[in-house]
Design an enzyme around this catalytic site. Structure first.
Site, PDB file in Angstrom:
ATOM      1  N   ALA A 138      41.795  42.679  41.179  1.00  0.00           N
ATOM      2  CA  ALA A 138      42.571  43.478  42.134  1.00  0.00           C
ATOM      3  C   ALA A 138      43.341  42.575  43.096  1.00  0.00           C
ATOM      4  O   ALA A 138      44.524  42.805  43.379  1.00  0.00           O
ATOM      5  CB  ALA A 138      41.643  44.413  42.907  1.00  0.00           C
ATOM      6  N   GLU A 157      39.675  33.056  48.619  1.00  0.00           N
ATOM      7  CA  GLU A 157      38.584  33.281  47.659  1.00  0.00           C
ATOM      8  C   GLU A 157      37.397  32.433  48.100  1.00  0.00           C
ATOM      9  O   GLU A 157      37.515  31.221  48.248  1.00  0.00           O
ATOM     10  CB  GLU A 157      39.051  32.919  46.246  1.00  0.00           C
ATOM     11  N   ASN A 165      33.870  39.443  39.425  1.00  0.00           N
ATOM     12  CA  ASN A 165      33.322  40.210  38.293  1.00  0.00           C
ATOM     13  C   ASN A 165      34.349  40.354  37.182  1.00  0.00           C
ATOM     14  O   ASN A 165      34.001  40.561  36.026  1.00  0.00           O
ATOM     15  CB  ASN A 165      32.902  41.617  38.751  1.00  0.00           C
ATOM     16  N   ARG A 404      27.090  57.512  31.373  1.00  0.00           N
ATOM     17  CA  ARG A 404      26.278  56.333  31.685  1.00  0.00           C
ATOM     18  C   ARG A 404      25.107  56.675  32.599  1.00  0.00           C
ATOM     19  O   ARG A 404      24.012  56.130  32.454  1.00  0.00           O
ATOM     20  CB  ARG A 404      27.146  55.273  32.361  1.00  0.00           C
ATOM     21  N   HIS A 510      27.856  48.361  38.771  1.00  0.00           N
ATOM     22  CA  HIS A 510      29.100  48.655  39.482  1.00  0.00           C
ATOM     23  C   HIS A 510      28.760  49.516  40.690  1.00  0.00           C
ATOM     24  O   HIS A 510      27.991  50.464  40.572  1.00  0.00           O
ATOM     25  CB  HIS A 510      30.034  49.421  38.546  1.00  0.00           C
ATOM     26  N   GLU A 539      37.128  47.238  43.305  1.00  0.00           N
ATOM     27  CA  GLU A 539      35.764  47.762  43.458  1.00  0.00           C
ATOM     28  C   GLU A 539      35.330  47.885  44.917  1.00  0.00           C
ATOM     29  O   GLU A 539      34.334  48.548  45.218  1.00  0.00           O
ATOM     30  CB  GLU A 539      34.791  46.870  42.663  1.00  0.00           C
ATOM     31  N   ARG A 549      30.998  56.459  36.497  1.00  0.00           N
ATOM     32  CA  ARG A 549      32.262  55.839  36.091  1.00  0.00           C
ATOM     33  C   ARG A 549      32.446  55.917  34.584  1.00  0.00           C
ATOM     34  O   ARG A 549      31.510  55.688  33.817  1.00  0.00           O
ATOM     35  CB  ARG A 549      32.250  54.377  36.524  1.00  0.00           C
ATOM     36  N   GLY A 552      35.602  51.212  31.257  1.00  0.00           N
ATOM     37  CA  GLY A 552      36.986  50.881  30.922  1.00  0.00           C
ATOM     38  C   GLY A 552      37.973  51.369  31.972  1.00  0.00           C
ATOM     39  O   GLY A 552      39.178  51.151  31.852  1.00  0.00           O
TER      40      GLY A 552
END
Ligand SMILES: Cc1cc2nc3c(=O)[nH]c(=O)nc-3n(C[C@H](O)[C@H](O)[C@H](O)COP(=O)(O)OP(=O)(O)OC[C@H]3O[C@@H](n4cnc5c(N)ncnc54)[C@H](O)[C@@H]3O)c2cc1C
Length: 572
Positions: A138, A157, A165, A404, A510, A539, A549, A552
């Site tokens: 992102a 960073e 991730n 999931r 996640h 995220e 979620r 994908g």
């Protein structure tokens, strides 16, 4: 090219005229043997080299370079392991200590205290139009997009390498793609994609954000292709999904996404600050965000952001305390697939300036993780579509194409908390899949047997239960009706030996909640008003996936909302 990577020197010159020692050894690294070499002179470490290792190169190589640079600079092993590569650095530290001791170093000489005063002086203030926090999918997308609008951009960073991730991912990217789906008779539409995402998330997401995700995912993929990402022609169905719309890059993982985005940042003149951890957002008297305070090598740097700050710090799956704050059941005993840097710092920083958080209690457990480390990569290819799951007695217990969350709950409630994924020889027609699986068999991660009785014996399952479960399932495939569990994807029977099985369990994967944003990716406060000049993507945000979620969907989430955030911040 203006990319600025902050790196230290890797070796010191040898002091001539003094007796020098040099030793090598092989030690156990994180993922396999590692060979290192240490040179010293007069109780000073003069050179350190990692000669070979089997850890993930994209993550370990920059971490080793950073760790070694600091050991040489400060002449001590009392250096923090590099975030994101903790285990690899700890192994390296053990090896260096072993070799130094062979060269006569004492404990005190190996672990000298760090100097109190900083060795390097940093410029205290740096000014950009847009400051992006986080160098994952992102953040890099936002940085490229902002730079394409003419903004000067910095990416901060905290670890020694890009990727978060994103670089660890299987990297399935969902989008409707008539050109690839139609020849495969896959009926799909943006509306179906929207419904599967929104309803699959139990309608807890913000529908306006889901609409943006599902209608712009194809443009996001085209954006990546324009930057140079090569897409495979395979279309796949994700675990927990009903329609095959998952695309892969050629590498079938996140490395080439990060490579392409990193290269694009370099081309666009984005300044990249590695090992630079954002610690707080700076606000003016009106409440607008005007910059970021960050730590780099024990220095504090202020980054002034004239147009906006973009939070792209990822989730908090690796932060046990934080995830237990929102879901008591997610204790530290659970495995976790995330990068160790996935600690939720962006969410905490946003909360401190009044951001509204949403969906925080929804934390995804991936139901088909490798049992020894919680990773995702050592599965029987296509096992969910072509195989079944059985419990440790040998019986089916759920429809394998469930969501999931449903799968994870069912697996957690099985005796011993793990199950077996079983498939037969029809799992794939691709030679590369077959080679991959044989590799897993050789490594002992997948069990192979010529009959179901033999498989039951090897796994200590009840052979009668296993044979009955598979005979039942095969009848369901023939009838295209699974009366017991109502599975919809009944593709092939399990009747062609050899049979394969591997143990699977749940892993914290996640975090679905995060800072609340609007359609322009502006971060909202508790009154649902935008906090001026603060944006977020990826995220770190909540409200895109809801309570569950669709696998994908995170890759398009990062790219679609990363592009919006970059563009909006640059035009601010
Ligand atoms: C093993 C695995 C497989 C996956 N497979 C898929 C898949 O196939 N398809 C899919 O859609 N999704 C998948 N996902 C989910 C997806 O990869 C992530 O949701 C997504 O990549 C998150 O991207 P991001 O940019 O938001 O965060 P990240 O990629 O995690 O990047 C965040 C970055 O911010 C940095 N950072 C954090 N705090 C700070 C700070 N204070 N200062 C500076 N930097 C900071 C971190 O170090 C990190 O580099 C997978 C996830 C995992 C773990």
């Amino acid at each position: 090219m203006k990319i600025k990577i902050i790196l230290a020197w890797l070796s010191l010159a040898l002091i001539s005229g003094c007796a020098a020692s040099s030793t090598r050894c092989q030690i156990e690294g994180y993922l396999g043997p590692m060979e290192i070499e240490v040179r010293s002179q007069n109780q000073r470490i003069t050179e350190l080299r990692v000669l070979s290792h089997e850890d993930t190169a994209e993550i370990a190589d920059p971490a080793f370079a950073e760790f070694i640079a600091q050991v040489l600079e400060y002449q001590t092993l009392q250096i923090d392991a590099v975030a994101g590569a903790t285990e690899s650095c700890q192994a390296l530290r053990r090896g260096i200590e072993q070799l130094l001791k062979r060269q006569g170093f004492t404990d005190e000489q190996c672990f000298r205290p760090l100097p109190e005063t900083p060795v390097k002086q940093e410029e205290p203030l740096k000014t950009y139009d847009v400051v992006v926090i986080g160098g994952g999918g992102a953040g890099l997308t936002a940085a490229v997009s902002a730079a394409q609008q003419g903004a000067s951009v910095a990416v901060l960073e905290k670890t020694g390498s890009l990727g978060g991730n994103t670089i660890r991912a299987t990297a399935m990217y969902n989008c409707v793609d008539d050109a690839l789906q139609r020849p495969l008779n896959i009926a799909d539409s943006e509306q179906l994609f929207f419904e599967e995402t929104y309803n699959g998330g139990h309608q807890k997401a913000k529908p306006e954000l889901v609409r943006i995700l599902t209608s712009q995912a194809d443009e996001g993929l085209a954006f990546l292709q324009e930057l140079g990402l090569q897409i495979d022609t395979v279309i796949d169905n994700c675990l927990g999904g009903e329609h095959a719309r998952g695309h892969y890059s050629k590498a079938h993982n996140g490395t080439d996404f990060i490579q392409v985005l990193g290269d694009a940042c370099a081309r666009e003149g984005v300044d990249l600050y590695l090992n630079t951890k954002a610690e707080a957002l700076l606000q003016d008297d009106s409440g607008a965000i005007i910059g970021v305070t960050a730590a780099h090598e024990r220095q504090t740097i202020q980054f002034e952001a004239r147009r906006g700050v973009i939070l792209a710090t990822g989730g908090f799956g690796y932060n046990v305390e934080m995830r237990m704050h929102y879901d008591q059941s997610l204790t530290g005993d659970l495995l976790c697939s995330n990068a160790p840097g996935t600690l939720g710092e962006g969410i905490v920083m946003a909360e401190a300036v009044g951001a509204s958080l949403m969906n925080m209690e929804y934390i995804e457990l991936y139901p088909m993780a490798d049992i020894y480390d919680g990773g995702l990569h050592n599965s029987i290819p296509n096992a969910i579509n072509h195989g079944i799951l059985v419990n440790t007695q040998g019986d089916r217990f759920i429809r394998e194409d469930a969501g999931r969350d449903e799968l994870a709950e069912a697996i957690r409630s099985q005796e011993h908390g793990f199950v077996y994924s079983i498939a037969d020889d029809d799992f794939s027609t691709l030679q590369e899949d077959r080679d991959f699986l044989e590799g897993l068999v050789l490594m002992g991660q997948v069990v192979k047997a010529d009959s179901l009785d033999e498989l039951a014996r090897l796994l200590d399952l009840d052979p009668v239960l296993l044979n009955t479960a598979i005979a039942d399932y095969n009848r369901s495939v023939e009838a295209q009706n699974d009366p017991r569990f109502h599975r919809k994807t009944l593709i092939n029977k399990i009747d062609h030996p050899p049979f394969y099985a591997t143990a699977k369990t749940v892993t914290v994967h996640h975090t679905l909640g995060g800072v609340e944003i609007n359609e322009r990716t502006q971060v909202l406060n508790s009154q649902k008003q935008p906090i001026p000049h603060l944006f977020a993507a990826g995220e770190v945000t909540g409200g895109i996936h809801g309570a569950n979620r669709l696998g994908g969907n995170s890759f398009p989430d990062c790219i679609v909302f990363g592009r919006i955030a970059g563009t909006e911040a640059a035009r601010n």
